[in-house]
Design a protein around this motif. Structure first.
Motif, PDB file in Angstrom:
ATOM      1  N   LEU A   1      -8.941   2.916  -3.721  1.00 21.74           N
ATOM      2  CA  LEU A   1      -8.439   4.197  -4.222  1.00 21.74           C
ATOM      3  C   LEU A   1      -9.462   4.867  -5.128  1.00 21.74           C
ATOM      4  CD1 LEU A   1      -5.782   5.949  -4.669  1.00 21.74           C
ATOM      5  CD2 LEU A   1      -5.474   4.620  -6.736  1.00 21.74           C
TER       6      LEU A   1
ATOM      7  N   ASP B   1      -4.873  12.951 -10.237  1.00 27.16           N
ATOM      8  CA  ASP B   1      -3.774  12.059  -9.874  1.00 27.16           C
ATOM      9  C   ASP B   1      -3.619  11.073 -11.026  1.00 27.16           C
ATOM     10  OD1 ASP B   1      -3.501  13.321  -7.455  1.00 27.16           O
ATOM     11  OD2 ASP B   1      -4.726  11.860  -6.359  1.00 27.16           O
TER      12      ASP B   1
ATOM     13  N   LEU C   1       1.613   6.989  -7.100  1.00 26.02           N
ATOM     14  CA  LEU C   1       0.527   7.880  -7.506  1.00 26.02           C
ATOM     15  C   LEU C   1       1.104   9.282  -7.749  1.00 26.02           C
ATOM     16  CD1 LEU C   1      -2.598   7.436  -7.675  1.00 26.02           C
ATOM     17  CD2 LEU C   1      -2.732   8.545  -5.459  1.00 26.02           C
TER      18      LEU C   1
ATOM     19  N   ARG D   1       1.148   4.072  -2.933  1.00 22.13           N
ATOM     20  CA  ARG D   1       0.897   5.517  -2.763  1.00 22.13           C
ATOM     21  C   ARG D   1       2.011   6.317  -3.428  1.00 22.13           C
ATOM     22  NH1 ARG D   1      -1.702   4.441   2.076  1.00 22.13           N
ATOM     23  NH2 ARG D   1       0.239   4.416   3.234  1.00 22.13           N
TER      24      ARG D   1
ATOM     25  N   GLN E   1       0.829  -1.223   0.000  1.00 21.52           N
ATOM     26  CA  GLN E   1       0.000   0.000   0.000  1.00 21.52           C
ATOM     27  C   GLN E   1       0.853   1.258   0.000  1.00 21.52           C
ATOM     28  OE1 GLN E   1      -2.967  -0.102   3.118  1.00 21.52           O
ATOM     29  NE2 GLN E   1      -4.444  -0.475   1.497  1.00 21.52           N
ATOM     30  N   TYR E   2       1.907   1.216   0.826  1.00 23.15           N
ATOM     31  CA  TYR E   2       2.804   2.354   0.921  1.00 23.15           C
ATOM     32  C   TYR E   2       3.488   2.610  -0.433  1.00 23.15           C
ATOM     33  CZ  TYR E   2       7.108   4.837   2.078  1.00 23.15           C
ATOM     34  OH  TYR E   2       8.150   5.714   2.077  1.00 23.15           O
TER      35      TYR E   2
ATOM     36  N   TYR F   1      -6.451  -2.593  -3.426  1.00 20.40           N
ATOM     37  CA  TYR F   1      -5.998  -1.214  -3.252  1.00 20.40           C
ATOM     38  C   TYR F   1      -6.619  -0.299  -4.301  1.00 20.40           C
ATOM     39  CZ  TYR F   1      -2.990   2.847  -3.134  1.00 20.40           C
ATOM     40  OH  TYR F   1      -2.532   4.126  -3.081  1.00 20.40           O
TER      41      TYR F   1
END
Ligand SMILES: Nc1ncnc2c1ncn2[C@@H]1O[C@H](COP(=O)(O)OP(=O)(O)O)[C@@H](O)[C@H]1O
Ligand SMILES: [Mg+2]
Length: 252
Positions: free
Chosen positions: A123, A96, A89, A86, A82-83, A119
């Motif tokens: 999102l 985005d 993005l 991000r 997940q990190y 995810y």
């Protein structure tokens, strides 16, 4: 619920240009934030939108495949992914962008793809509009869990091969387990006098809604100079055509 706009077609017909100009139109006409998804392995949407991309989903997927133990021990693999996602993005002023990047190599990607899907679904809920720039095979679309597409634009140039590919993509889309609310054919770079060509009338059987975009020299110059086409003036031929298409397709 976000409105999902998908764009597909043969390579080089103008999918990314169309996607970028649809984004430009939504920015102009609404106050909403958009998620742009570059799902073509030949990724060019970032450049057209004038932003830099540090990493792609494809890079992340490969890193995890190569070194599954490379996850820092204090966090779970899920959190780590997940990190990283991000970080993948890229942020523009009113949108985005996530770049899918290279396709999968051989091997089992099930685990990482499941995380990605979860995810991406979480999102995508945050955005009013999602614009997906696909490759002709539409791999990305066939793997989505969100099974509704609001607007599906198939782009072609004014060539027999472009038309054949458009018809094939249409069939492919019909065969996928996805609900598509509206399908449109967009014939790009077509001179006005060719718009009544018999081949186009024949296409009406498969596509009740056909739109046209004229050749636009200003667009060519922007592409050559590597300038963001978001900066194209409102009176440019392509911008005017796409504004009109968005209006007729009731995008906003
Ligand atoms: N209406 C148009 N008039 C002139 N050039 C165009 C037009 N639409 C696209 N192009 C140019 O054609 C090339 C291919 O477009 P692109 O959007 O990258 O295609 P795709 O994403 O389908 O591969 C780009 O250089 C783009 O600037
Ligand atoms: Mg493209």
């Amino acid at each position: 619920m976000s409105k999902i706009i998908a764009v597909a077609g043969k390579g080089g017909v103008g999918k990314s240009t169309f996607s970028a100009l649809v984004i430009k139109t939504i920015i102009r006409k609404t106050n909403d934030i958009i998620l742009a998804v570059d799902a073509d392995s030949n990724s060019t949407l970032a450049q057209m939108l004038g932003i830099d991309v540090e990493s792609t989903i494809g890079d992340l997927r490969e890193d995890l495949m190569k070194d599954p133990e490379g996850v820092p021990s204090a966090i779970s693999k899920f959190e780590y992914v997940q990190y990283q996602l991000r970080l993948a993005l890229a942020e523009g002023e009113r949108f985005d962008l996530v770049t899918m990047g290279r396709p999968e190599g051989p091997g089992c990607y099930c685990y990482i793809n499941n995380i990605l899907r979860t995810y991406m679904d979480a999102l995508t809920d945050k955005y009013a509009y999602i614009v997906i720039d696909n490759e002709a095979g539409m791999e990305h679309l066939s793997r989505r869990t969100t099974r509704t597409m609001d607007k599906f634009f198939i782009i072609t140039d004014f060539t027999p091969i472009g038309f054949e590919t458009a018809v094939r993509i249409h069939e492919l889309a019909m065969g996928m387990d996805i609900k598509i609310n509206d399908i449109y054919l967009v014939i790009n770079r077509i001179p006005q006098e060719s718009q009544t060509h018999q081949k186009i009338l024949d296409l009406k059987e498969s596509f009740p809604h056909i739109f046209f975009i004229p050749p636009d020299d200003e667009l060519v110059n922007y592409a050559f100079d590597g300038r963001s086409i978001l900066e194209l003036p409102d009176d440019s031929k392509a911008v005017k055509a796409i504004n009109e298409i968005c209006k007729n397709a009731e995008l906003m």
